[in-house]
Design a protein around this motif. Structure first.
Motif, PDB file in Angstrom:
ATOM      1  N   GLU A  92     -27.970   9.838  54.691  1.00 26.04           N
ATOM      2  CA  GLU A  92     -26.694   9.533  54.450  1.00 26.04           C
ATOM      3  C   GLU A  92     -26.114   9.669  53.343  1.00 26.04           C
ATOM      4  N   TYR A  93     -24.585  10.375  53.317  1.00 26.86           N
ATOM      5  CA  TYR A  93     -23.885  10.729  52.266  1.00 26.86           C
ATOM      6  C   TYR A  93     -23.341   9.454  51.659  1.00 26.86           C
ATOM      7  N   GLN A  94     -24.156   9.001  50.606  1.00 26.60           N
ATOM      8  CA  GLN A  94     -23.536   7.719  50.014  1.00 26.60           C
ATOM      9  C   GLN A  94     -23.746   7.571  48.411  1.00 26.60           C
ATOM     10  N   TYR A  95     -23.950   8.817  47.951  1.00 26.81           N
ATOM     11  CA  TYR A  95     -24.004   9.007  46.275  1.00 26.81           C
ATOM     12  C   TYR A  95     -22.966   9.905  45.934  1.00 26.81           C
ATOM     13  N   VAL A  96     -22.286   9.602  44.681  1.00 24.28           N
ATOM     14  CA  VAL A  96     -21.470  10.294  44.115  1.00 24.28           C
ATOM     15  C   VAL A  96     -22.162  11.121  42.898  1.00 24.28           C
ATOM     16  N   SER A  97     -22.292  12.468  42.895  1.00 22.48           N
ATOM     17  CA  SER A  97     -22.942  13.103  41.984  1.00 22.48           C
ATOM     18  C   SER A  97     -22.087  13.605  40.865  1.00 22.48           C
ATOM     19  N   PRO A  98     -22.364  13.364  39.404  1.00 22.65           N
ATOM     20  CA  PRO A  98     -21.450  14.065  38.416  1.00 22.65           C
ATOM     21  C   PRO A  98     -21.512  15.552  38.275  1.00 22.65           C
ATOM     22  N   TYR A  99     -22.623  16.055  39.106  1.00 22.54           N
ATOM     23  CA  TYR A  99     -22.507  17.538  38.989  1.00 22.54           C
ATOM     24  C   TYR A  99     -21.971  18.093  40.336  1.00 22.54           C
ATOM     25  N   LYS A 100     -21.712  17.501  41.209  1.00 24.48           N
ATOM     26  CA  LYS A 100     -21.010  17.909  42.341  1.00 24.48           C
ATOM     27  C   LYS A 100     -19.765  17.751  42.771  1.00 24.48           C
ATOM     28  N   LYS A 101     -19.301  18.084  44.022  1.00 22.54           N
ATOM     29  CA  LYS A 101     -17.625  17.783  44.312  1.00 22.54           C
ATOM     30  C   LYS A 101     -17.392  16.816  45.308  1.00 22.54           C
ATOM     31  N   ASP A 105     -16.037   7.958  32.826  1.00 23.54           N
ATOM     32  CA  ASP A 105     -14.811   7.925  33.189  1.00 23.54           C
ATOM     33  C   ASP A 105     -14.342   8.505  34.644  1.00 23.54           C
ATOM     34  N   ARG A 106     -14.778   9.926  34.308  1.00 19.14           N
ATOM     35  CA  ARG A 106     -14.726  10.793  35.578  1.00 19.14           C
ATOM     36  C   ARG A 106     -15.474  10.196  36.928  1.00 19.14           C
ATOM     37  N   GLN A 107     -16.696   9.725  36.588  1.00 17.44           N
ATOM     38  CA  GLN A 107     -17.575   9.226  37.671  1.00 17.44           C
ATOM     39  C   GLN A 107     -16.919   8.062  38.233  1.00 17.44           C
ATOM     40  N   ALA A 108     -16.219   7.344  37.459  1.00 20.07           N
ATOM     41  CA  ALA A 108     -15.394   6.033  38.156  1.00 20.07           C
ATOM     42  C   ALA A 108     -14.137   6.733  38.698  1.00 20.07           C
ATOM     43  N   TRP A 109     -13.471   7.713  38.409  1.00 20.30           N
ATOM     44  CA  TRP A 109     -12.524   8.329  39.016  1.00 20.30           C
ATOM     45  C   TRP A 109     -13.066   8.768  40.479  1.00 20.30           C
ATOM     46  N   ASP A 110     -13.886   9.514  40.386  1.00 17.42           N
ATOM     47  CA  ASP A 110     -14.648  10.256  41.748  1.00 17.42           C
ATOM     48  C   ASP A 110     -14.996   8.989  42.594  1.00 17.42           C
ATOM     49  N   LYS A 135     -14.912   5.260  51.871  1.00 10.50           N
ATOM     50  CA  LYS A 135     -16.437   5.556  51.809  1.00 10.50           C
ATOM     51  C   LYS A 135     -16.792   4.482  50.821  1.00 10.50           C
ATOM     52  N   GLU A 136     -18.316   4.127  51.152  1.00  7.88           N
ATOM     53  CA  GLU A 136     -18.955   3.282  50.322  1.00  7.88           C
ATOM     54  C   GLU A 136     -20.205   3.717  49.427  1.00  7.88           C
ATOM     55  N   PRO A 137     -19.671   4.510  48.315  1.00 11.73           N
ATOM     56  CA  PRO A 137     -20.757   4.958  47.521  1.00 11.73           C
ATOM     57  C   PRO A 137     -21.564   4.004  46.862  1.00 11.73           C
ATOM     58  N   ILE A 138     -22.837   4.386  46.415  1.00 12.32           N
ATOM     59  CA  ILE A 138     -23.670   3.554  45.854  1.00 12.32           C
ATOM     60  C   ILE A 138     -23.803   3.896  44.577  1.00 12.32           C
ATOM     61  N   ASP A 139     -23.554   3.154  43.438  1.00 12.18           N
ATOM     62  CA  ASP A 139     -23.758   3.406  42.193  1.00 12.18           C
ATOM     63  C   ASP A 139     -24.138   2.019  41.376  1.00 12.18           C
ATOM     64  N   PRO A 140     -25.283   1.805  40.705  1.00 12.32           N
ATOM     65  CA  PRO A 140     -25.302   0.692  39.995  1.00 12.32           C
ATOM     66  C   PRO A 140     -24.387   0.330  38.968  1.00 12.32           C
ATOM     67  N   ARG A 141     -23.806   1.032  38.495  1.00 12.44           N
ATOM     68  CA  ARG A 141     -22.922   0.836  37.358  1.00 12.44           C
ATOM     69  C   ARG A 141     -21.659   0.560  37.750  1.00 12.44           C
ATOM     70  N   ASP A 172      -5.043  15.385  47.149  1.00 13.11           N
ATOM     71  CA  ASP A 172      -6.117  16.441  47.247  1.00 13.11           C
ATOM     72  C   ASP A 172      -7.340  16.077  46.178  1.00 13.11           C
ATOM     73  N   HIS A 173      -8.569  15.706  46.738  1.00  9.53           N
ATOM     74  CA  HIS A 173      -9.470  15.303  45.816  1.00  9.53           C
ATOM     75  C   HIS A 173     -10.351  16.535  45.400  1.00  9.53           C
ATOM     76  N   ALA A 174      -9.821  17.430  44.319  1.00 15.43           N
ATOM     77  CA  ALA A 174     -10.352  18.401  43.949  1.00 15.43           C
ATOM     78  C   ALA A 174     -10.800  18.139  42.633  1.00 15.43           C
ATOM     79  N   MET A 175     -12.107  17.893  42.532  1.00 22.92           N
ATOM     80  CA  MET A 175     -12.722  17.388  41.290  1.00 22.92           C
ATOM     81  C   MET A 175     -13.087  18.160  39.956  1.00 22.92           C
TER      82      MET A 175
END
Length: 362
Positions: free
Chosen positions: A167-176, A288-293, A302-308, A337-340
């Motif tokens: 499943e695509y459930q995680y937001v990576s600080p290195y990806k888009k 802060d950018r992770q929170a924005w993403d 979407k329902e991303p998983i992030d313990p923070r 447009d979600h251009a990270m």
């Protein structure tokens, strides 16, 4: 039958194997070098080439004639020698895991290092002419270890009895975009390995300005591991105990990443105060950018998983979300447009502009 016939044509399979068995040249360690244009001529491998290098082909890119190949081979020999000198275990893993490098040269300053589970034991490397002129063997060595880590983890995950959830459930600080757990683990495993070698190479850098730039890069690059480690740990916990018995190396990834972050913190402690403040500000910007993403994903259902991530509430319009992340409150508006973007580490140039008088005062 048409599908089977397309993917099991003996002549195509034979041509692909010839690329690996008959390289244009070999490094002293035995790894073969193949012109990167070669797999593009194979109907099977050209799709994998596009997967690893989405912008290939385009006019004038990459270039890999025989003269360029000689320069690449010389550069890689020195990079491999550096790895052998600084990381004996990494060198062993690199030699054991790689048999072929598809190589080329590009005119743009950035380099490209890629690998795929569908190309086991192989990596695609396009070096810039700038890299070859500068002789930055340390950067190439670090990126080679990064790809070696990807290949090793790919071997491990594809051969393990237990499979990772897709499943695509995680937001990576290195990806888009949203990532799978496997993608998160690849990033949490390979980048600390790369950072470790880059830190070891700092002692060989004699130019103070280049050393300062490389230090800033390492600290900024590693800063994105701060949220990633917890994401990886949470994802691994979701696998359950029985699965982890079959995947012990994966279970160790968060501790490995934490160890590298500890070493980066020691590196940060040696920096001048003004630099330290800039680095810490960048680390907060990453969070802060992770929170924005994450907010952008929540606003898209979407329902991303992030313990923070803490409490969140989307307003009645569906265009704004109030979100607690890492103990900080954010109000995030939905963008059309979600251009990270890829602007991490932008502050490194500003760090180098600290006035000499200010540095002396510090």
């Amino acid at each position: 039958m048409q599908v089977v016939g397309r993917y099991l044509q003996p002549d195509l399979i034979a041509s692909d194997l010839r690329l690996e068995r008959q390289p244009a040249c070999r490094l002293s360690c035995g790894i073969g070098l193949v012109h990167i244009e070669s797999p593009a001529r194979s109907r099977i491998m050209q799709a994998l080439l596009r997967q690893c290098m989405p912008d290939y082909p385009r006019p004038g890119y990459p270039i890999s004639d025989d003269a360029e190949l000689d320069r690449i081979a010389d550069h890689l020999e020195k990079a491999f020698a550096l790895i052998a000198d600084l990381d004996e275990y990494g060198h062993e893993r690199l030699i054991a895991g790689l048999h072929t490098l598809y190589v080329g040269v590009r005119r743009e300053p950035q380099c490209s290092f890629s690998s795929s589970n569908e190309l086991p034991g192989s990596a695609l490397i396009v070096l810039s002419r700038e890299r070859l002129r500068a002789g930055d063997h340390a950067a190439t060595a670090a990126q080679l270890l990064h790809e070696a880590g990807n290949i090793l983890l790919g071997f491990y995950t594809t051969s393990a009895a237990a499979s990772l959830p897709g499943e695509y459930q995680y937001v990576s600080p290195y990806k888009k975009d949203l990532q799978t757990l496997e993608s998160i683990l690849h990033t949490a495993y390979t980048i600390p390995w790369e950072c470790a070698l880059r830190m070891a190479c700092l002692s060989t850098e004699t130019d103070p300005e280049r050393r300062a730039w490389k230090t800033a890069f390492i600290i900024a690059y590693a800063a994105r591991q701060v949220p990633l480690i917890d994401i990886a740990r949470k994802g691994i916990e979701r696998l359950g105990g029985d699965v982890l018995l079959d995947l012990p190396d994966i279970a160790a990834i968060p501790s490995w990443s934490s160890r590298i972050l500890f070493l980066v913190s020691q590196l940060l402690a040696e920096e001048p105060i003004a630099h330290r403040q800039a680095h810490l500000a960048e680390r907060q910007r990453v969070l802060d950018r992770q929170a924005w993403d994450i907010g952008q994903m929540l606003l898209r259902g979407k329902e991303p998983i992030d313990p923070r991530m803490g409490r969140r509430e989307i307003d009645d319009s569906g265009d704004n979300v109030s979100l607690w992340y890492d103990g900080k409150f954010h109000v995030i508006a939905k963008t059309p447009d979600h251009a990270m973007g890829e602007d991490y580490g932008h502050y490194a140039a500003a760090i180098r502009q600290v006035a000499p008088s200010e540095m002396e005062a510090i």
